[in-house]
Design a protein around this motif. Structure first.
Motif, mmCIF file in Angstrom:
data_model
loop_
_atom_site.group_PDB
_atom_site.id
_atom_site.type_symbol
_atom_site.label_atom_id
_atom_site.label_comp_id
_atom_site.label_asym_id
_atom_site.label_seq_id
_atom_site.Cartn_x
_atom_site.Cartn_y
_atom_site.Cartn_z
ATOM 1 N N VAL A 115 81.848 42.208 34.873
ATOM 2 C CA VAL A 115 81.827 42.428 33.418
ATOM 3 C C VAL A 115 83.148 41.997 32.792
ATOM 4 O O VAL A 115 83.161 41.337 31.745
ATOM 5 C CB VAL A 115 81.485 43.901 33.093
ATOM 6 C CG1 VAL A 115 81.637 44.175 31.601
ATOM 7 C CG2 VAL A 115 80.081 44.234 33.554
ATOM 8 N N VAL A 116 84.273 42.339 33.426
ATOM 9 C CA VAL A 116 85.577 41.945 32.880
ATOM 10 C C VAL A 116 85.692 40.427 32.833
ATOM 11 O O VAL A 116 86.104 39.847 31.817
ATOM 12 C CB VAL A 116 86.730 42.570 33.698
ATOM 13 C CG1 VAL A 116 88.066 41.941 33.344
ATOM 14 C CG2 VAL A 116 86.780 44.075 33.476
ATOM 15 N N PRO A 136 84.104 46.251 20.307
ATOM 16 C CA PRO A 136 84.594 47.515 20.882
ATOM 17 C C PRO A 136 83.593 48.144 21.869
ATOM 18 O O PRO A 136 84.001 48.713 22.872
ATOM 19 C CB PRO A 136 84.802 48.406 19.656
ATOM 20 C CG PRO A 136 85.104 47.446 18.548
ATOM 21 C CD PRO A 136 84.255 46.234 18.846
ATOM 22 N N ARG A 137 82.303 47.982 21.626
ATOM 23 C CA ARG A 137 81.320 48.558 22.557
ATOM 24 C C ARG A 137 81.386 47.885 23.920
ATOM 25 O O ARG A 137 81.063 48.487 24.933
ATOM 26 C CB ARG A 137 79.919 48.502 21.980
ATOM 27 C CG ARG A 137 79.358 47.111 21.923
ATOM 28 C CD ARG A 137 77.886 47.106 21.550
ATOM 29 N NE ARG A 137 77.402 45.751 21.642
ATOM 30 C CZ ARG A 137 76.735 45.125 20.726
ATOM 31 N NH1 ARG A 137 76.412 45.741 19.611
ATOM 32 N NH2 ARG A 137 76.354 43.895 20.901
ATOM 33 N N ASP A 138 81.798 46.602 23.962
ATOM 34 C CA ASP A 138 81.955 45.907 25.243
ATOM 35 C C ASP A 138 83.068 46.559 26.068
ATOM 36 O O ASP A 138 82.927 46.760 27.275
ATOM 37 C CB ASP A 138 82.274 44.424 25.027
ATOM 38 C CG ASP A 138 81.151 43.674 24.337
ATOM 39 O OD1 ASP A 138 79.972 44.009 24.583
ATOM 40 O OD2 ASP A 138 81.450 42.750 23.547
ATOM 41 N N PHE A 139 84.181 46.893 25.389
ATOM 42 C CA PHE A 139 85.282 47.542 26.095
ATOM 43 C C PHE A 139 84.913 48.971 26.495
ATOM 44 O O PHE A 139 85.327 49.460 27.544
ATOM 45 C CB PHE A 139 86.554 47.513 25.235
ATOM 46 C CG PHE A 139 87.055 46.116 25.013
ATOM 47 C CD1 PHE A 139 87.598 45.382 26.057
ATOM 48 C CD2 PHE A 139 86.955 45.527 23.767
ATOM 49 C CE1 PHE A 139 88.041 44.082 25.859
ATOM 50 C CE2 PHE A 139 87.404 44.226 23.561
ATOM 51 C CZ PHE A 139 87.951 43.506 24.614
ATOM 52 N N ALA A 140 84.110 49.626 25.667
ATOM 53 C CA ALA A 140 83.621 50.957 26.023
ATOM 54 C C ALA A 140 82.745 50.882 27.275
ATOM 55 O O ALA A 140 82.826 51.736 28.164
ATOM 56 C CB ALA A 140 82.848 51.566 24.859
ATOM 57 N N ALA A 141 81.918 49.844 27.360
ATOM 58 C CA ALA A 141 81.064 49.661 28.539
ATOM 59 C C ALA A 141 81.914 49.462 29.792
ATOM 60 O O ALA A 141 81.623 50.039 30.849
ATOM 61 C CB ALA A 141 80.128 48.480 28.341
ATOM 62 N N VAL A 142 82.987 48.662 29.682
ATOM 63 C CA VAL A 142 83.882 48.461 30.829
ATOM 64 C C VAL A 142 84.513 49.788 31.242
ATOM 65 O O VAL A 142 84.579 50.114 32.430
ATOM 66 C CB VAL A 142 84.970 47.408 30.505
ATOM 67 C CG1 VAL A 142 86.040 47.381 31.581
ATOM 68 C CG2 VAL A 142 84.348 46.035 30.341
ATOM 69 N N GLY A 143 84.955 50.564 30.274
ATOM 70 C CA GLY A 143 85.541 51.870 30.582
ATOM 71 C C GLY A 143 84.544 52.780 31.288
ATOM 72 O O GLY A 143 84.900 53.476 32.260
#
Length: 157
Positions: A115-116, A136-143
């Motif tokens: 994903v990253v 921002p939801r993409d970074f939330a998914a990674v988290g």
């Protein structure tokens, strides 16, 4: 002609099935590496895949190589380096699946890495992809993926 931005149920099912096959592949490769080593596991996996591909091409009556002996028309030469990353992936996962990470930890962290990298490829248009700014939801998914990975890895005791 309009192209839908939503995946069809068939695409979702195929992607889910590929995840199951990936899990089997990593497990089988790890088992081979346990009885040999990571390099041997990669050779076995790619040798078996080569034989299977040749058999499938023969059954489909397809030529295994483009007619003029070079790359398929329109295919950039760097696209053929996918086999190198595949071989390295088999060796790395064959090593980590036989470590304390086990199968689930290896796959969880592998998903996070995928994903990253895919977000970076979208952001900078790597490998000929169209540029797309991560949301921002993409970074939330990674988290969430990494948090889930940590629960899988450290929550075993």
């Amino acid at each position: 002609m309009t192209v839908s931005t939503r995946p069809s149920p068939l695409h979702l099912l195929l992607a889910f099935a590929s995840g199951g096959l990936l899990t089997l592949m990593v497990d089988f490769n790890g088992l081979v590496a346990l009885h040999g080593n990571a390099l041997y596991s990669s050779w076995v996996a790619h040798g078996t895949g080569t034989v299977a591909a040749i058999l499938f091409l023969a059954l489909m009556r397809q030529r295994p190589f483009p007619a003029k002996g070079g790359a398929a028309p329109g295919t950039p030469l760097w696209a053929y380096l996918g086999g190198v990353s595949g071989a390295v992936t088999v060796m790395l996962t064959s090593t980590t699946v036989n470590s304390p990470l086990a199968l689930s930890g290896t796959l969880a962290l592998g998903l996070g890495g995928q994903v990253v990298f895919s977000l970076a490829a979208d952001r900078w248009g790597l490998l000929g992809l169209p540029r797309r700014m991560p949301k921002p939801r993409d970074f939330a998914a990674v988290g969430l993926i990494f948090a889930g990975s940590m629960i899988i890895i450290f929550g075993r005791s």
